[in-house]
Design a protein around this motif. Structure first.
Motif, PDB file in Angstrom:
ATOM      1  N   MET A   1       0.765  -1.529  -0.142  1.00  0.00           N
ATOM      2  CA  MET A   1      -0.464   0.162   0.245  1.00  0.00           C
ATOM      3  C   MET A   1       1.067   1.240   0.080  1.00  0.00           C
ATOM      4  N   ASN A   2       0.269   2.808  -1.219  1.00  0.00           N
ATOM      5  CA  ASN A   2       1.274   2.945  -0.720  1.00  0.00           C
ATOM      6  C   ASN A   2       0.970   3.907   0.241  1.00  0.00           C
ATOM      7  N   PRO A   3       2.167   4.662   0.951  1.00  0.00           N
ATOM      8  CA  PRO A   3       2.613   5.651   2.504  1.00  0.00           C
ATOM      9  C   PRO A   3       1.539   6.797   1.716  1.00  0.00           C
ATOM     10  N   LEU A   4       0.576   6.434   3.165  1.00  0.00           N
ATOM     11  CA  LEU A   4      -0.300   7.969   3.456  1.00  0.00           C
ATOM     12  C   LEU A   4      -0.278   9.191   4.345  1.00  0.00           C
ATOM     13  N   VAL A   5       1.397   8.768   4.831  1.00  0.00           N
ATOM     14  CA  VAL A   5       2.165   9.578   5.523  1.00  0.00           C
ATOM     15  C   VAL A   5       3.902  10.013   4.827  1.00  0.00           C
ATOM     16  N   THR A   6       4.450  10.145   5.216  1.00  0.00           N
ATOM     17  CA  THR A   6       5.904  10.608   4.741  1.00  0.00           C
ATOM     18  C   THR A   6       6.303  11.350   5.869  1.00  0.00           C
ATOM     19  N   ILE A   7       7.409  10.610   6.047  1.00  0.00           N
ATOM     20  CA  ILE A   7       8.151  11.756   7.313  1.00  0.00           C
ATOM     21  C   ILE A   7       9.678  12.001   6.949  1.00  0.00           C
ATOM     22  N   LEU A   8      10.225  13.419   6.890  1.00  0.00           N
ATOM     23  CA  LEU A   8      11.468  13.194   6.417  1.00  0.00           C
ATOM     24  C   LEU A   8      11.724  13.860   7.809  1.00  0.00           C
ATOM     25  N   ILE A   9      13.048  13.526   7.454  1.00  0.00           N
ATOM     26  CA  ILE A   9      14.535  13.373   8.823  1.00  0.00           C
ATOM     27  C   ILE A   9      15.504  14.769   8.617  1.00  0.00           C
ATOM     28  N   GLY A  10      15.831  15.858   9.230  1.00  0.00           N
ATOM     29  CA  GLY A  10      17.153  16.233   8.689  1.00  0.00           C
ATOM     30  C   GLY A  10      18.707  15.341   8.157  1.00  0.00           C
TER      31      GLY A  10
ATOM     32  N   GLY B   1       0.612   9.700  -3.493  1.00  0.00           N
ATOM     33  CA  GLY B   1      -0.723   9.333  -3.067  1.00  0.00           C
ATOM     34  C   GLY B   1      -1.208   9.437  -1.493  1.00  0.00           C
ATOM     35  N   CYS B   2       0.745  10.397  -1.240  1.00  0.00           N
ATOM     36  CA  CYS B   2       0.658  10.883   0.400  1.00  0.00           C
ATOM     37  C   CYS B   2      -0.422  12.215   0.697  1.00  0.00           C
ATOM     38  N   GLN B   3      -0.518  11.841   1.975  1.00  0.00           N
ATOM     39  CA  GLN B   3      -1.880  13.054   2.237  1.00  0.00           C
ATOM     40  C   GLN B   3      -1.342  13.530   2.948  1.00  0.00           C
ATOM     41  N   ILE B   4      -0.534  13.638   4.226  1.00  0.00           N
ATOM     42  CA  ILE B   4       0.344  14.353   5.549  1.00  0.00           C
ATOM     43  C   ILE B   4       1.900  14.391   5.430  1.00  0.00           C
ATOM     44  N   PHE B   5       2.539  15.498   5.670  1.00  0.00           N
ATOM     45  CA  PHE B   5       4.120  14.897   5.803  1.00  0.00           C
ATOM     46  C   PHE B   5       4.454  15.524   6.682  1.00  0.00           C
ATOM     47  N   ILE B   6       4.707  14.551   7.620  1.00  0.00           N
ATOM     48  CA  ILE B   6       5.547  15.392   8.792  1.00  0.00           C
ATOM     49  C   ILE B   6       7.009  15.668   8.790  1.00  0.00           C
TER      50      ILE B   6
END
Ligand code: RP5
Length: 167
Positions: free
Chosen positions: A1-10, A57-62
């Motif tokens: 399933m494609n991620p709904l949330v994508t998390i980026l860390i520095g 399809g990402c809906q929210i970014f963290i």
């Protein structure tokens, strides 16, 4: 399933704290992806990552970063999806630098900023779940049930404290 949330860390140094976000999203059965991408060190890759995630399809970014933490703001500049910023304690200012850099966005480009560090890492996931639950009744029920468990846990702790105090 494609991620709904994508998390980026520095940086990879942010990963330990942000595992809490990954774990909490998994508890709510929300598919997510996590990437190291820096606002300052890899600006173009960050922009490309946001565009690609949206296409998938990402809906929210963290976005989580420490020091002069511009990652969430840069992500927000490249999307109209909700962006949640997690300020991390990476330096000598105990995360206050990151908090101010993340929260103090100019009008027009919002970043929903949560607490510094581990509490923020957890709340970012719960806030993302709450946004997704607006259109997902099963997820809304999982959130309600977690709140109830939390309520019971605190009531139990208080009962234990009162018992100890009156012994
Ligand atoms: C920020 O600088 C990162 O988000 C990290 O919190 C901080 C330190 O990065 P490293 O020097 O550990 O790579 O961009």
């Amino acid at each position: 399933m494609n991620p709904l949330v994508t998390i980026l860390i520095g940086s990879d140094s942010d990963y330990e704290v942000m595992q809490t976000t990954v774990k909490t999203l998994a508890e709510y059965q929300i598919p997510c992806a996590i990437h190291i991408s820096s606002a300052h060190r890899t600006p173009q890759a960050t922009q490309d990552l946001v565009a690609q995630a949206e296409k998938n399809g990402c809906q929210i970014f963290i976005a989580a970063a420490g020091l002069s933490a511009h990652l969430a703001g840069v992500v927000a500049a490249h999307t109209t999806k909700p962006v949640i910023g997690v300020p991390l304690n990476s330096g000598s200012l105990q995360g206050l630098d990151s908090l101010l850099s993340t929260v103090n966005m100019p009008g027009g480009i919002p970043v929903a900023t949560v607490a510094i560090g581990k509490a923020g890492a957890k709340n970012a996931a719960i806030l993302a779940a709450q946004i997704l639950a607006l259109n997902d009744d099963n997820l809304a029920r999982r959130l309600q049930s977690a709140r109830e468990s939390q309520r019971q846990m605190i009531a139990e702790k208080n009962a234990n404290l009162q018992a100890a105090l009156s012994a």
